[in-house]
Motif scaffolding. Structure first.
Motif, PDB file in Angstrom:
ATOM      1  N   ALA A   1      17.150   2.257  -1.082  1.00  0.00           N
ATOM      2  CA  ALA A   1      16.396   1.984   0.145  1.00  0.00           C
ATOM      3  C   ALA A   1      14.894   2.153  -0.077  1.00  0.00           C
ATOM      4  CB  ALA A   1      16.875   2.906   1.259  1.00  0.00           C
ATOM      5  N   ARG A   2      14.497   3.156  -0.877  1.00  0.00           N
ATOM      6  CA  ARG A   2      13.070   3.321  -1.194  1.00  0.00           C
ATOM      7  C   ARG A   2      12.531   2.117  -1.963  1.00  0.00           C
ATOM      8  NH1 ARG A   2      10.491   8.267  -1.476  1.00  0.00           N
ATOM      9  NH2 ARG A   2       8.745   6.929  -2.146  1.00  0.00           N
ATOM     10  N   TRP A   3      13.392   1.539  -2.795  1.00  0.00           N
ATOM     11  CA  TRP A   3      12.969   0.406  -3.620  1.00  0.00           C
ATOM     12  C   TRP A   3      12.943  -0.910  -2.831  1.00  0.00           C
ATOM     13  CZ3 TRP A   3      16.376  -3.223  -6.635  1.00  0.00           C
ATOM     14  CH2 TRP A   3      15.630  -4.049  -7.470  1.00  0.00           C
ATOM     15  N   LEU A   4      13.875  -1.075  -1.901  1.00  0.00           N
ATOM     16  CA  LEU A   4      14.027  -2.348  -1.201  1.00  0.00           C
ATOM     17  C   LEU A   4      13.283  -2.407   0.125  1.00  0.00           C
ATOM     18  CD1 LEU A   4      17.847  -2.919  -1.840  1.00  0.00           C
ATOM     19  CD2 LEU A   4      15.947  -4.121  -2.949  1.00  0.00           C
ATOM     20  N   THR A   5      12.855  -1.276   0.676  1.00  0.00           N
ATOM     21  CA  THR A   5      12.171  -1.265   1.969  1.00  0.00           C
ATOM     22  C   THR A   5      10.831  -0.553   1.844  1.00  0.00           C
ATOM     23  OG1 THR A   5      13.139   0.824   2.736  1.00  0.00           O
ATOM     24  CG2 THR A   5      14.414  -1.175   3.114  1.00  0.00           C
ATOM     25  N   ASP A   6      10.044  -0.653   2.910  1.00  0.00           N
ATOM     26  CA  ASP A   6       8.749   0.027   2.967  1.00  0.00           C
ATOM     27  C   ASP A   6       8.818   1.345   3.728  1.00  0.00           C
ATOM     28  OD1 ASP A   6       7.577  -2.093   1.591  1.00  0.00           O
ATOM     29  OD2 ASP A   6       7.197  -3.210   3.449  1.00  0.00           O
ATOM     30  N   VAL A   7      10.009   1.762   4.134  1.00  0.00           N
ATOM     31  CA  VAL A   7      10.173   2.995   4.897  1.00  0.00           C
ATOM     32  C   VAL A   7       9.881   4.191   3.992  1.00  0.00           C
ATOM     33  CG1 VAL A   7      11.758   4.378   6.278  1.00  0.00           C
ATOM     34  CG2 VAL A   7      11.872   1.890   6.353  1.00  0.00           C
ATOM     35  N   THR A   8       9.133   5.137   4.497  1.00  0.00           N
ATOM     36  CA  THR A   8       8.738   6.296   3.691  1.00  0.00           C
ATOM     37  C   THR A   8       9.915   7.192   3.350  1.00  0.00           C
ATOM     38  OG1 THR A   8       6.585   6.260   4.808  1.00  0.00           O
ATOM     39  CG2 THR A   8       7.164   8.265   3.568  1.00  0.00           C
ATOM     40  N   ALA A   9      10.725   7.487   4.340  1.00  0.00           N
ATOM     41  CA  ALA A   9      11.891   8.364   4.117  1.00  0.00           C
ATOM     42  C   ALA A   9      13.130   7.692   4.719  1.00  0.00           C
ATOM     43  CB  ALA A   9      11.664   9.737   4.738  1.00  0.00           C
ATOM     44  N   PRO A  10      13.760   6.786   4.014  1.00  0.00           N
ATOM     45  CA  PRO A  10      14.926   6.051   4.549  1.00  0.00           C
ATOM     46  C   PRO A  10      16.200   6.902   4.542  1.00  0.00           C
ATOM     47  CG  PRO A  10      14.499   5.368   2.297  1.00  0.00           C
ATOM     48  CD  PRO A  10      13.412   6.339   2.650  1.00  0.00           C
ATOM     49  N   LEU A  11      16.276   7.835   5.472  1.00  0.00           N
ATOM     50  CA  LEU A  11      17.405   8.773   5.485  1.00  0.00           C
ATOM     51  C   LEU A  11      18.697   8.143   5.988  1.00  0.00           C
ATOM     52  CD1 LEU A  11      15.593  11.974   6.815  1.00  0.00           C
ATOM     53  CD2 LEU A  11      16.136  11.358   4.462  1.00  0.00           C
ATOM     54  N   LEU A  12      18.599   7.029   6.697  1.00  0.00           N
ATOM     55  CA  LEU A  12      19.824   6.398   7.192  1.00  0.00           C
ATOM     56  C   LEU A  12      20.662   5.821   6.063  1.00  0.00           C
ATOM     57  CD1 LEU A  12      18.845   4.552  10.479  1.00  0.00           C
ATOM     58  CD2 LEU A  12      20.399   6.464  10.186  1.00  0.00           C
ATOM     59  N   ALA A  13      20.033   5.413   4.986  1.00  0.00           N
ATOM     60  CA  ALA A  13      20.788   4.850   3.861  1.00  0.00           C
ATOM     61  C   ALA A  13      21.728   5.882   3.241  1.00  0.00           C
ATOM     62  CB  ALA A  13      19.825   4.285   2.809  1.00  0.00           C
ATOM     63  N   PRO A  14      21.248   7.068   2.859  1.00  0.00           N
ATOM     64  CA  PRO A  14      22.194   8.065   2.336  1.00  0.00           C
ATOM     65  C   PRO A  14      23.192   8.537   3.382  1.00  0.00           C
ATOM     66  CG  PRO A  14      19.997   9.017   2.571  1.00  0.00           C
ATOM     67  CD  PRO A  14      19.852   7.539   2.749  1.00  0.00           C
ATOM     68  N   LEU A  15      22.775   8.573   4.663  1.00  0.00           N
ATOM     69  CA  LEU A  15      23.716   8.952   5.720  1.00  0.00           C
ATOM     70  C   LEU A  15      24.875   7.975   5.772  1.00  0.00           C
ATOM     71  CD1 LEU A  15      24.651  10.358   8.352  1.00  0.00           C
ATOM     72  CD2 LEU A  15      23.102   8.843   9.585  1.00  0.00           C
ATOM     73  N   THR A  16      24.581   6.686   5.748  1.00  0.00           N
ATOM     74  CA  THR A  16      25.649   5.686   5.810  1.00  0.00           C
ATOM     75  C   THR A  16      26.518   5.732   4.561  1.00  0.00           C
ATOM     76  OG1 THR A  16      24.126   4.286   7.067  1.00  0.00           O
ATOM     77  CG2 THR A  16      26.120   3.256   6.218  1.00  0.00           C
ATOM     78  N   ALA A  17      25.897   5.933   3.403  1.00  0.00           N
ATOM     79  CA  ALA A  17      26.677   6.036   2.170  1.00  0.00           C
ATOM     80  C   ALA A  17      27.649   7.204   2.232  1.00  0.00           C
ATOM     81  CB  ALA A  17      25.743   6.187   0.974  1.00  0.00           C
ATOM     82  N   LEU A  18      27.214   8.326   2.796  1.00  0.00           N
ATOM     83  CA  LEU A  18      28.113   9.476   2.938  1.00  0.00           C
ATOM     84  C   LEU A  18      29.309   9.139   3.821  1.00  0.00           C
ATOM     85  CD1 LEU A  18      25.627  12.457   3.405  1.00  0.00           C
ATOM     86  CD2 LEU A  18      27.187  12.104   1.497  1.00  0.00           C
ATOM     87  N   LEU A  19      29.072   8.349   4.863  1.00  0.00           N
ATOM     88  CA  LEU A  19      30.157   7.996   5.772  1.00  0.00           C
ATOM     89  C   LEU A  19      31.117   6.980   5.159  1.00  0.00           C
ATOM     90  CD1 LEU A  19      28.146   7.705   9.115  1.00  0.00           C
ATOM     91  CD2 LEU A  19      29.585   9.602   8.364  1.00  0.00           C
TER      92      LEU A  19
END
Length: 413
Positions: free
Chosen positions: A37-55
């Motif tokens: 998510a850090r590589w593909l987006t401009d969001v500083t702290a893309p915490l939703l990506a690891p959250l979804t991966a955990l789910l």
């Protein structure tokens, strides 16, 4: 030095436990999702990506395939709701309550089944960090990245098969039943009155039900790990063999509890004399010992699965069952000859023999083969009806695997 080696061996064993493996897998998937998510987006702290991966990342491949879409749907729904709330009202006690109500309602409307609470969880997390991402699109993209990483992670790093741990739990359950039968056989051959000791054996037999429930949970996980897993060999047969075997042990545990109750009641009425006469006691001990061996051999049969070891275990089980049947007839004749001495207690003798007959019937090899064939037909039919696409996919994979094995054999020959 031995203590150090035992400690290392213990750590190695724990490293293969489902909880440890799943913890490591979830950590790796979440980290990879964050990096992506850090590589593909401009969001500083893309915490939703690891959250979804955990789910999304599950213990088994089957759970990932069958529940991954519903999990992603739940998370996306929660994200969209939180985005709307953050743009209109922001975070406060009343907006949080309204968001939870809306999220749970939306979860039922979009039919995410058991993942309805995750709609509300995702919405609350997004509403709490709304200042991190600037647009709802950013949050949706993060969610999709996390879901894709989680799904790919389980497809590339295929989850392990938990058949071995389930088999060990089944063998341990059979071992506890065997030990109880041996202790009951020793009580049957004691010269003193065992009325003070048999209630403890009855409590031990009752605890076997709780043990069966724990083994059932372990087997359920093993069954899921076998479904659509390319690591598994003959997954359907393995699942059915273990499941029908545990069902038989569960019935035997109930029978064993009834036998313990009968012996306890009989001992309560013979407080001043042995449980059985001198000529009956050795035969009864032999009968219960043979039953103990049969239970142990049965567990070996079902955990060995389809192999030469299973054939040997099945032959040994047949020997144990034959010995138990012969012992049963011998005990029945001896008890019948003694019926005049204790006519009012014959009901416990008859009940005990009836329970022995039931256990022998449950452990019978022919009955097991019949039940196994019927269960294989039933489960195959249900899988075809419930998951037709996944079933066709699995059949294609099996054909490819068979073709690959034939090619390897042709090259080596």
């Amino acid at each position: 030095m031995p203590d150090v080696s035992e400690h290392i061996a213990g750590l190695a064993r724990r490293g293969t436990e489902p909880v440890v493996v799943q913890t490591l897998r979830s950590t790796a998937a979440a980290t990879l999702a964050y990096m992506a998510a850090r590589w593909l987006t401009d969001v500083t702290a893309p915490l939703l990506a690891p959250l979804t991966a955990l789910l999304v990342v599950q213990v088994t491949l089957f759970a990932t395939i069958t529940t991954g879409v519903r999990r992603v749907n739940a998370v996306v729904t929660g994200v969209l709701l939180a985005s709307a709330f953050s743009a209109v009202v922001g975070l406060s006690w009343w907006s949080l309550g309204l968001l939870i109500l809306a999220a749970l309602t939306a979860g039922h409307l979009v039919r995410v089944s058991e993942f309805v609470p995750e709609v509300a969880i995702s919405a609350m997390l997004v509403l709490g960090v709304t200042q991190v991402a600037e647009t709802a699109l950013d949050r949706v993209v993060e969610t999709v990245i996390g879901a894709v990483v989680g799904l790919l992670f389980n497809l590339v790093f295929i989850p392990p098969v938990w058949v071995r741990s389930a088999g060990e739990d089944i063998e341990e359950q059979a071992r506890r039943m065997r030990q109880l039968l041996i202790r009951l056989s020793e009580e049957a051959d004691e010269n003193d009155a065992p009325h003070n000791r048999l209630p403890d054996k009855l409590e031990e037999a009752r605890r076997l039900d709780q043990d069966v429930a724990q083994v059932d949970a372990s087997l359920t996980q093993a069954e899921e790990s076998l479904r659509f897993n390319p690591r598994a060999k003959e997954p359907l047969l393995t699942r059915i063999v273990l499941r029908t075997g545990l069902d038989t042990l569960e019935v035997c545990a109930v029978i064993l509890r009834t036998m313990s109750r009968n012996l306890s009641d009989l001992a309560a009425r013979r407080t001043d004399e042995p449980l059985f006469p001198d000529d009956v006691a050795p035969a009864m001990r032999e009968l219960l010992t043979n039953l103990a061996g049969a239970v142990d051999s049965f567990a070996t049969v079902i955990t060995s699965q389809v192999s030469s070891a299973a054939d040997e275990a099945e032959a040994f089980l047949e020997v144990e069952l034959d010995a138990a049947r012969i012992s049963r007839e011998h005990v029945a004749k001896l008890l019948l000859a003694r019926v005049q001495e204790h006519p009012k207690q014959w009901q416990w003798h008859g009940s005990l023999l009836a329970e022995v007959d039931r256990m022998l019937e449950e452990l019978d090899i022919q009955k097991r083969s019949t039940n196994l064939a019927a269960e294989l037909d039933r489960v195959s039919r249900e899988e075809r009806e419930q998951y037709p696409r996944l079933y066709r996919m699995r059949r294609r994979l099996e054909r490819l695997q068979r073709r690959a094995r034939r090619l390897r054999r042709a090259r080596t020959s």
